[in-house]
Design a protein around this motif. Structure first.
Motif, short mmCIF file in Angstrom:
data_model
loop_
_atom_site.label_atom_id
_atom_site.label_comp_id
_atom_site.label_asym_id
_atom_site.label_seq_id
_atom_site.Cartn_x
_atom_site.Cartn_y
_atom_site.Cartn_z
N ASP A 105 0.83 -1.20 0.00
CA ASP A 105 0.00 0.00 0.00
C ASP A 105 0.86 1.25 0.00
N ALA A 106 1.96 1.21 0.74
CA ALA A 106 2.85 2.38 0.78
C ALA A 106 3.43 2.67 -0.60
N ILE A 107 3.82 1.60 -1.30
CA ILE A 107 4.35 1.77 -2.66
C ILE A 107 3.28 2.37 -3.56
N ARG A 108 2.05 1.80 -3.49
CA ARG A 108 0.97 2.30 -4.34
C ARG A 108 0.68 3.77 -4.08
N PRO A 113 0.56 9.98 -7.06
CA PRO A 113 0.69 11.31 -7.68
C PRO A 113 1.33 11.24 -9.07
N TYR A 114 2.32 10.35 -9.21
CA TYR A 114 3.00 10.19 -10.50
C TYR A 114 2.05 9.67 -11.57
N THR A 115 1.33 8.59 -11.25
CA THR A 115 0.43 8.00 -12.25
C THR A 115 -0.75 8.91 -12.58
N ALA A 116 -1.27 9.59 -11.55
CA ALA A 116 -2.39 10.50 -11.79
C ALA A 116 -1.96 11.66 -12.68
N PHE A 117 -0.77 12.19 -12.41
CA PHE A 117 -0.28 13.31 -13.23
C PHE A 117 -0.09 12.87 -14.67
N GLN A 118 0.54 11.69 -14.83
CA GLN A 118 0.79 11.22 -16.20
C GLN A 118 -0.51 10.95 -16.94
N ALA A 119 -1.50 10.38 -16.26
CA ALA A 119 -2.79 10.10 -16.90
C ALA A 119 -3.43 11.38 -17.39
#
Length: 342
Positions: A105-108, A113-119
């Protein structure tokens, strides 16, 4: 496809000879450049480079740290013999170490923020690309954005103009119609609306070199509304010929109007031309089906430039053919208006 007919010898032979060594004043359509998306790609991707570099570096650090932690706490996949009496304690410890849900969960959460920004960035990028692609269509096709495969039958096999006119609702109905006969009847039923569509497009033609042609095309509109369909078709057919002779080179004009379908089975190839050129002039090619009255060719029912000039008859002249002719000249005039330099 409706049977193609040959043009009178005096026209075709003279044009073929001229095409070898003469060029008429006008625009070479092959020189008209298509939409250049390379700058768009550059402007879209360059601002993201530094961000991607920074984010990828952070992501690499996260993964590297995760690998080290995972290695430290990894549970062996082989059985380890333990002294009698401490097995329960070892089993409890093993279960605790194996439960890495919190770690995962900590990794996710770290990556969110990274995946949301890229999406979000990719969504904006693809939306911009889609808009750039749609911009190659004229206004009446922009929302529908039909592919060449969808339009080819109408443009090449049936000679129905689709560029700038008719209105989107009529274009959609034509694309959804099951066959050529249904499409021709649809155009016949909607002739008033299509005439209005043509008038609206012609009113927006601004190039100084096209004002005379625009005026004659509007005369075709008036003639149709006044019930003078024969006059409307005759004027539109001759205006089409004048437009081609006045605004494209002689060689290209012959190339665009050389309809050898009847003799050789050769169709107009959309892929041989840039998008707007192909879609505008495929119906022009169809309208130049060869027709030789001296050889006993039957006068076709569908609109043709040559039978309009050399086969004047009730078979060729009709309100629906006058509408086809008006759509053709409107499409060609608007094409020149958008492509000719000011």
């Amino acid at each position: 496809m409706t049977e193609q007919h040959e043009e009178p010898t005096e026209d075709s032979q003279e044009e073929s000879e001229k095409a070898q060594d003469e060029e008429a004043d006008g625009e070479d359509l092959d020189r008209i450049e298509p939409v250049d998306l390379s700058r768009f790609y550059e402007s879209a991707f360059n601002p993201l480079k530094d961000h991607f570099k920074q984010q990828n570096s952070q992501l690499a650090g996260i993964i590297s740290n995760a690998a080290r932690v995972r290695a430290q706490w990894a549970v062996p996949r082989i059985a380890i013999p333990v002294p009698l009496g401490v097995g329960a304690a070892v089993e409890t410890l093993r279960k605790q170490m194996a439960d890495l849900t919190g770690f995962n969960d900590a990794i996710r959460q770290a990556l969110e923020p990274y995946t949301a920004f890229q999406a979000e960035r990719w969504q904006r990028l693809f939306s911009s690309m889609a808009e750039a692609v749609r911009s190659i269509y004229p206004e009446n096709l922009r929302e529908l954005a039909p592919g060449l495969d969808e339009m080819e039958t109408l443009l090449v096999d049936e000679g129905i103009p689709l560029m700038w006119v008719p209105a989107p609702r009529t274009v959609q109905a034509l694309l959804e119609a099951p066959d050529a006969a249904t499409r021709r009847r649809l155009i016949g039923r909607r002739w008033k609306g299509i005439t209005n569509d043509c008038e609206a497009v012609l009113e927006g033609v601004e190039h100084p070199a096209l004002q005379d042609a625009r005026g004659f095309a509007l005369d075709v509109v008036d003639a149709l509304r006044g019930g003078h369909t024969n006059a409307a078709q005759a004027l539109a057919a001759n205006l089409l010929d004048s437009l081609l002779r006045g605004h494209v080179t002689e060689t290209l004009r012959v190339q665009l109007t050389r309809n050898d379908f009847k003799a050789k089975g050769i169709k107009f190839k959309l892929d041989d031309y840039k998008f707007k050129v192909a879609c505008t002039f495929a119906p022009v090619w169809y309208a130049h089906a060869k027709y030789f009255p001296a050889k006993g060719d039957a006068i076709p029912r569908t609109f043709g430039r040559h039978p309009s000039a050399h086969g004047v008859s009730k078979l060729q002249y009709s309100r629906i053919n006058a509408i086809y002719a008006l759509m053709l000249v409107t499409s060609v005039i608007k094409f020149f208006d958008t492509e000719m330099p000011r």
